[in-house]
Enzyme design. Structure first.
Site, PDB file in Angstrom:
ATOM      1  N   ILE A  66     106.409  23.769  29.200  1.00  0.00           N
ATOM      2  CA  ILE A  66     107.329  24.903  29.333  1.00  0.00           C
ATOM      3  C   ILE A  66     106.567  26.186  29.649  1.00  0.00           C
ATOM      4  O   ILE A  66     105.483  26.433  29.110  1.00  0.00           O
ATOM      5  CB  ILE A  66     108.202  25.072  28.067  1.00  0.00           C
ATOM      6  CG1 ILE A  66     109.355  26.040  28.336  1.00  0.00           C
ATOM      7  CG2 ILE A  66     107.370  25.495  26.871  1.00  0.00           C
ATOM      8  CD1 ILE A  66     110.439  26.005  27.262  1.00  0.00           C
ATOM      9  N   GLY A 121     106.061  20.124  26.945  1.00  0.00           N
ATOM     10  CA  GLY A 121     107.328  19.719  27.540  1.00  0.00           C
ATOM     11  C   GLY A 121     107.194  18.616  28.569  1.00  0.00           C
ATOM     12  O   GLY A 121     108.159  17.879  28.825  1.00  0.00           O
ATOM     13  N   ASP A 124     107.795  15.422  26.859  1.00  0.00           N
ATOM     14  CA  ASP A 124     109.235  15.220  26.710  1.00  0.00           C
ATOM     15  C   ASP A 124     109.817  14.633  27.994  1.00  0.00           C
ATOM     16  O   ASP A 124     110.667  13.734  27.958  1.00  0.00           O
ATOM     17  CB  ASP A 124     109.936  16.547  26.411  1.00  0.00           C
ATOM     18  CG  ASP A 124     109.523  17.164  25.091  1.00  0.00           C
ATOM     19  OD1 ASP A 124     110.125  16.837  24.054  1.00  0.00           O
ATOM     20  OD2 ASP A 124     108.597  17.993  25.088  1.00  0.00           O
ATOM     21  N   GLU A 144     103.200  21.274  21.249  1.00  0.00           N
ATOM     22  CA  GLU A 144     104.084  22.202  20.531  1.00  0.00           C
ATOM     23  C   GLU A 144     103.545  22.595  19.156  1.00  0.00           C
ATOM     24  O   GLU A 144     103.717  23.733  18.721  1.00  0.00           O
ATOM     25  CB  GLU A 144     105.483  21.585  20.383  1.00  0.00           C
ATOM     26  CG  GLU A 144     106.300  21.556  21.672  1.00  0.00           C
ATOM     27  CD  GLU A 144     106.040  20.323  22.510  1.00  0.00           C
ATOM     28  OE1 GLU A 144     106.803  20.083  23.461  1.00  0.00           O
ATOM     29  OE2 GLU A 144     105.060  19.592  22.239  1.00  0.00           O
TER      30      GLU A 144
END
Length: 270
Positions: A66, A121, A124, A144
């Protein structure tokens, strides 16, 4: 074909090559990325010509996760009321989750080709794909934890179904970096390649093999596998019986059988 700010999409041999296209920003996931990935996979779903997707990153890396500028913008939008802040954040997180749900729910198989960084991310994202392949020196990290948060857009929900629980916890709690070879040993990636060109060549060979199969059979197989992730065995058996009651009447079955008996390559309609 639609054009995008954060992606480049090319179609050849019934394969859509979806490229995260922000190499100057290490393919960080900005606001355009999160909205456009839903549009990309909606287009893939709606385009019968496309039978398989290969997802990769432009430049030297797959994705650094991200975009921190996006996180900063969300933080700046918060006020003094805790309840309203919580509602704002919850809605934002659900929006981001929907972006990767679009990959997970895509009717077509999605193959991730990973080189360089695959951080935060990006884990993910690849967790929502059907299969993952990497260069040996690819760098993975559930990042994260190092910015003081729990991963919230799919890693902690999907990764336990891909690798062992204990190793998933180690990687999530420590945020440590691991390479493509360890990712293969863990079962996160199916196989590794020497470098990015070999990776793309190898993944496209697998994609072409899938694209040559009956698209209805591939669709049904993906749906059954996805369904079984969240259901009991007897539920899955009931579902495949109902599904195949229709699908076994498809012309694809006759085409495949005739080609097999005649030792020829079958040609299936989109």
């Amino acid at each position: 074909m639609p054009e995008y700010q954060a992606f480049r999409v090319e179609v050849a041999d019934k394969i859509a090559h979806v490229v995260i296209d922000r190499p100057e920003k290490i393919n960080a996931m900005n606001a355009d990325f999160w909205t456009e990935i839903i549009e990309v996979f909606r287009w893939v779903d709606d385009t019968d010509e496309v039978r398989v997707v290969v997802l990769s990153g432009a430049g030297k890396h797959f994705s650094s996760g991200i975009d921190l500028m996006l996180l900063a913008e969300v933080g700046n939008s918060l006020g003094k009321d805790v309840g309203r802040n919580a509602e704002t954040l919850r809605r934002k997180i659900l929006q981001l989750q929907a972006s990767f749900n679009a990959v997970d729910l895509c009717r077509k198989p999605v193959l991730a080709a990973i080189h360089g960084y695959c951080l935060g991310g990006a884990i993910d994202l690849i967790s929502a794909c059907d299969m993952r392949y990497a260069t040996r020196d690819a760098q993975f990290s559930i990042k994260e934890i190092d910015i003081g948060m729990a991963a919230d857009v799919g890693t902690l929900q999907r990764l336990p179904r891909l690798i062992g629980d204990g190793m998933m916890r180690e990687l999530a709690y420590t945020g440590r970096t691991f390479d493509g070879e360890e990712a293969r040993e863990l079962g996160l990636v199916n196989r590794t390649y020497a470098d990015a060109p070999a990776l793309i060549e190898g993944v496209f060979a697998i994609a072409r093999d899938i694209a040559a199969k009956s698209p209805l059979a591939v669709r049904g197989t993906k749906e059954m596998i996805r369904y079984m992730r969240d259901h009991r065995v007897d539920d899955g058996l009931e579902y495949i019986a109902t599904w195949n009651a229709a699908m076994l009447q498809s012309a694809d079955l006759r085409v495949a059988m005739a080609a097999h008996m005649g030792k020829q390559k079958p040609e299936f309609a989109d």
